[in-house]
Design a protein around this motif. Sequence first.
Motif, short mmCIF file in Angstrom:
data_model
loop_
_atom_site.label_atom_id
_atom_site.label_comp_id
_atom_site.label_asym_id
_atom_site.label_seq_id
_atom_site.Cartn_x
_atom_site.Cartn_y
_atom_site.Cartn_z
N ILE A 14 0.83 -1.12 -0.09
CA ILE A 14 0.02 -0.10 0.08
C ILE A 14 0.92 0.97 0.05
O ILE A 14 1.87 1.52 1.00
N LYS A 15 0.86 1.90 -1.12
CA LYS A 15 1.54 3.28 -1.30
C LYS A 15 0.56 4.44 -0.91
O LYS A 15 -0.48 4.33 -1.55
N PHE A 16 1.06 5.14 -0.02
CA PHE A 16 0.05 6.50 0.30
C PHE A 16 0.58 7.60 -0.30
O PHE A 16 1.83 7.78 -0.82
N THR A 17 -0.38 8.68 -0.45
CA THR A 17 -0.03 9.80 -1.33
C THR A 17 -0.12 11.14 -0.47
O THR A 17 0.08 10.92 0.91
N ASP A 18 0.06 12.23 -0.95
CA ASP A 18 -0.04 13.35 -0.35
C ASP A 18 -1.02 14.06 -0.18
O ASP A 18 -1.19 15.41 0.20
N GLN A 19 -2.06 13.19 -0.43
CA GLN A 19 -3.51 13.72 -0.28
C GLN A 19 -4.22 13.19 1.05
O GLN A 19 -4.61 12.19 1.02
N PHE A 20 -4.63 13.87 2.06
CA PHE A 20 -5.21 13.32 3.26
C PHE A 20 -6.58 12.69 2.78
O PHE A 20 -6.71 11.39 3.65
N LYS A 21 -7.43 13.06 1.86
CA LYS A 21 -8.43 12.45 1.68
C LYS A 21 -8.39 11.04 0.96
O LYS A 21 -9.06 10.08 1.14
N ASP A 22 -7.43 10.85 0.12
CA ASP A 22 -6.89 9.73 -0.47
C ASP A 22 -6.57 8.85 0.40
O ASP A 22 -7.12 7.56 0.39
N ASN A 23 -5.53 9.18 1.56
CA ASN A 23 -5.17 8.18 2.28
C ASN A 23 -6.04 7.75 3.34
O ASN A 23 -6.14 6.64 3.65
N PHE A 24 -7.19 8.64 3.60
CA PHE A 24 -8.33 8.26 4.71
C PHE A 24 -9.12 7.12 3.75
O PHE A 24 -9.61 6.04 4.53
N LYS A 25 -9.41 7.36 2.61
CA LYS A 25 -10.07 6.21 1.62
C LYS A 25 -9.46 5.03 1.73
O LYS A 25 -10.21 4.01 1.93
N GLU A 26 -8.32 5.09 1.39
CA GLU A 26 -7.48 3.71 1.48
C GLU A 26 -7.55 3.25 2.65
O GLU A 26 -7.52 1.91 2.57
N GLY A 27 -7.66 3.85 3.67
CA GLY A 27 -7.44 2.96 4.95
C GLY A 27 -9.02 2.46 5.19
O GLY A 27 -8.93 1.24 5.80
N LEU A 28 -9.78 2.96 4.66
CA LEU A 28 -11.35 2.55 5.00
C LEU A 28 -11.46 1.36 4.01
O LEU A 28 -12.11 0.51 4.51
N MET A 29 -10.96 1.45 2.84
CA MET A 29 -11.21 0.45 1.89
C MET A 29 -10.51 -0.95 2.28
O MET A 29 -11.21 -2.11 2.41
N TRP A 30 -9.31 -0.51 3.10
CA TRP A 30 -8.65 -2.07 3.77
C TRP A 30 -9.16 -2.48 4.69
O TRP A 30 -9.20 -3.83 5.26
N LYS A 31 -9.65 -1.55 5.74
CA LYS A 31 -10.75 -1.97 6.68
C LYS A 31 -11.54 -2.79 6.33
O LYS A 31 -12.07 -3.87 7.03
N ASP A 32 -12.56 -2.32 5.33
CA ASP A 32 -13.53 -3.29 4.80
C ASP A 32 -13.12 -4.77 4.28
O ASP A 32 -13.60 -5.43 4.32
N ALA A 33 -12.19 -4.63 3.63
CA ALA A 33 -11.35 -5.80 3.12
C ALA A 33 -11.08 -6.97 3.98
O ALA A 33 -11.43 -8.07 4.18
#
Length: 274
Positions: A187-206
């Motif tokens: 998982i590579k995180f970006t410089d966008q707070f919103k994108d990173n938060f969504k990424e975390g939520l997606m893997w939480k769901d997974a």
Amino acid sequence: MARIACKFAVIQYMPDVIKQELINVGVVMHCPEQGILKARFLKQLQKITKIFTSVNINEYRNFKNIFNRHLKISSKELIDSKLNVPTSLIEYLDSFSEIELPKFIIKKPQPMLTENPLQKLDDLFNLYVFEEDRIDKREQPFVNTVWEKFKGAGLEKFIKKEIELPDFPITIDYGYQNGQLNLIQPIKFTDQFKDNFKEGLMWKDAIEIKNRSESYKDSPFYAVVKPPANPQKVGFSLALDQFRDYEGVEIVKYGTRQFNEFLDHIKEHGHELH
């Protein structure tokens, strides 16, 4: 050399349904006389990385997996003239459209004549999508970077690719066996707070879905993460907090001693693929 009658269609992706912007991402070709049913896709979206979020990239990877599986299953029937099945690309794509993939559009198939269908497929891809030789080779997706590290450590014989979780539309990139399947997700995180938060939520769901699955509920989940340049500013820790505390989840930071120890652990405890 005689020319062969074929049909082709351009495949498009709409990453943002609000903006309604369509991006050509692939080409599919069908030549019934030659028994050819092939598709070619952008491999890693290198051309348009700047406008894609990690969620978009996962959507796209999932679409490619579904399309290629469907192609593999359907191609034998499509090219078998003895069976009473569709033999035109139009009928084939109509059948494929029953799968619910609203962000992906297959344009109306176009007829053509060609002496070399496979070369023509490459030409059409270069015309409608892009020429891959123009990619800046200095950068590659993080998932490929991790794979290069696996290869460098001699782990190819232990690592399974593209693991599908039941009822979840995104494949897990890697895994290895040591009596049970261990899941590995770069998982590579970006410089966008919103994108990173969504990424975390997606893997939480997974992980929640994984934990409800009889096949995968006991499988450890290793998140190999690459922090952004300014972790505090863009919510890196907050993104990880979405899923890091689940039982069986371990965060492995790429480029650290911990990551190197993880590679050693796989080599020591992993079972070779058969």
